[in-house]
Motif scaffolding. Sequence first.
Motif, mmCIF file in Angstrom:
data_model
loop_
_atom_site.group_PDB
_atom_site.id
_atom_site.type_symbol
_atom_site.label_atom_id
_atom_site.label_comp_id
_atom_site.label_asym_id
_atom_site.label_seq_id
_atom_site.Cartn_x
_atom_site.Cartn_y
_atom_site.Cartn_z
ATOM 1 N N TYR A 154 -27.006 -23.756 -32.707
ATOM 2 C CA TYR A 154 -27.840 -23.459 -31.536
ATOM 3 C C TYR A 154 -28.306 -22.076 -31.693
ATOM 4 C CZ TYR A 154 -25.735 -27.040 -28.664
ATOM 5 O OH TYR A 154 -25.228 -28.376 -28.152
ATOM 6 N N GLY A 155 -29.474 -21.944 -31.111
ATOM 7 C CA GLY A 155 -30.130 -20.279 -31.067
ATOM 8 C C GLY A 155 -29.367 -19.937 -29.821
ATOM 9 N N THR A 156 -29.929 -18.700 -29.349
ATOM 10 C CA THR A 156 -29.466 -18.068 -28.323
ATOM 11 C C THR A 156 -30.365 -18.060 -26.937
ATOM 12 O OG1 THR A 156 -30.319 -15.596 -29.015
ATOM 13 C CG2 THR A 156 -28.170 -16.354 -29.913
ATOM 14 N N ILE A 157 -29.832 -17.645 -25.716
ATOM 15 C CA ILE A 157 -30.523 -17.483 -24.748
ATOM 16 C C ILE A 157 -30.141 -16.271 -24.005
ATOM 17 C CG2 ILE A 157 -31.035 -18.430 -22.391
ATOM 18 C CD1 ILE A 157 -30.386 -21.224 -23.215
ATOM 19 N N ALA A 158 -31.060 -15.209 -23.672
ATOM 20 C CA ALA A 158 -30.820 -13.969 -23.357
ATOM 21 C C ALA A 158 -30.646 -14.000 -21.902
ATOM 22 C CB ALA A 158 -31.909 -13.048 -23.706
ATOM 23 N N SER A 159 -30.047 -13.072 -21.429
ATOM 24 C CA SER A 159 -29.661 -12.993 -19.855
ATOM 25 C C SER A 159 -31.038 -11.766 -19.309
ATOM 26 C CB SER A 159 -28.418 -12.293 -19.686
ATOM 27 O OG SER A 159 -28.281 -11.973 -18.256
ATOM 28 N N SER A 160 -30.896 -11.811 -18.109
ATOM 29 C CA SER A 160 -31.858 -10.790 -17.383
ATOM 30 C C SER A 160 -31.355 -9.629 -17.578
ATOM 31 C CB SER A 160 -32.396 -11.168 -15.878
ATOM 32 O OG SER A 160 -31.023 -11.280 -15.289
ATOM 33 N N GLU A 161 -30.083 -9.563 -17.763
ATOM 34 C CA GLU A 161 -29.404 -7.945 -17.831
ATOM 35 C C GLU A 161 -29.450 -7.700 -19.397
ATOM 36 O OE1 GLU A 161 -27.742 -6.451 -15.625
ATOM 37 O OE2 GLU A 161 -28.385 -7.908 -14.044
ATOM 38 N N PRO A 162 -29.793 -6.214 -19.580
ATOM 39 C CA PRO A 162 -30.203 -5.754 -21.154
ATOM 40 C C PRO A 162 -28.910 -6.056 -21.696
ATOM 41 C CG PRO A 162 -31.046 -4.305 -19.031
ATOM 42 C CD PRO A 162 -30.487 -5.526 -18.389
ATOM 43 N N GLY A 163 -28.947 -6.482 -22.656
ATOM 44 C CA GLY A 163 -28.004 -6.593 -23.891
ATOM 45 C C GLY A 163 -27.088 -7.697 -23.733
#
Length: 316
Positions: free
Chosen positions: A255-264
């Motif tokens: 899979y690819g990745t999904i970023a959080s709204s929290e930085p990093g």
Amino acid sequence: MLMRTVARIAWGAAAAAMLLVSQANAQDEEKAPPLPFHSIEGYGGGAITPMAYLVNPGAPGCIFGKPSAALTVGNIGDKQLQAITVTETLYDRIELGYGADRASLGDLPSDIQASTDMDMEAGSVWLHNFNVRFLLVKEDTCLAGIPLPAITAGIHFKYNDGVAQINNNLGNALSTIGYRANNGVDFTLTATKNFAKLVGLPLFLTAGLRESEAAQIGLLGFGNTYHMTFEGNVVCMLSERLAVGCEIRQKFDPYGTIASSEPGEMLVGPENNWYAVEAGYILNKHTTLCAGWGHFGNMVNSEANTSWLMQLKYEF
């Protein structure tokens, strides 16, 4: 005529029963130590990788080995794991196995809701593993005078009960990064050899290959491309009852990745190789107790580098 027929049936049933009893007695008398352990996916090996030895095959010449069952509990980072596994070996050549893995999702649901305002409506998933392994080569079979390792080929059907509904609840977010289905099939080829003559103690080296589409062994579903990875383990019997070992299971990123709204931070991060060390103790000729520590890297949205597992296994 009727009485003769009845007598023949009764005699045949009695003979079959006597054969089964004699096989059971032979197995009890010749029973090997209750090794290997069960993997969390329901086949013989360590906690996370297979060995080429089949579980509880019974005495030579027996059609049916006796079943084995194990309960494994532990954590993968902040996610809890419970595994119920059973195996049965036929003809000393075929191992049938099943593993039911329940994994809690830890703080993943709350992280997703905080970042996307979406509700997963689930706190855990179940991964069902149906395994068939074939002993292709028995250990120390000679080829051109060279004693070969035991070699086993495996087919592992996996079904995830939960991830499809989670993907639907999240608006098909997993589909956008590579999720294809809630089921898949792994293929394994494993070789194991005992090098006791080299070190004076039973020392088992295992190396194997796996073809898989699974994300986090299937706990996060399955992608659409097979990848080949390496896996292996080393096990040493320090005494007749105490075994220690280490394992490695190479991973890939379906899979690819999904970023959080929290930085990093990540809601779905990359996969990392799995490493584990274990110690097992043979309580008696039927029962083993094993404890292990794992370094599993990223597990979806959190680190799992201080994981642990404990297993109680019984061979009938």
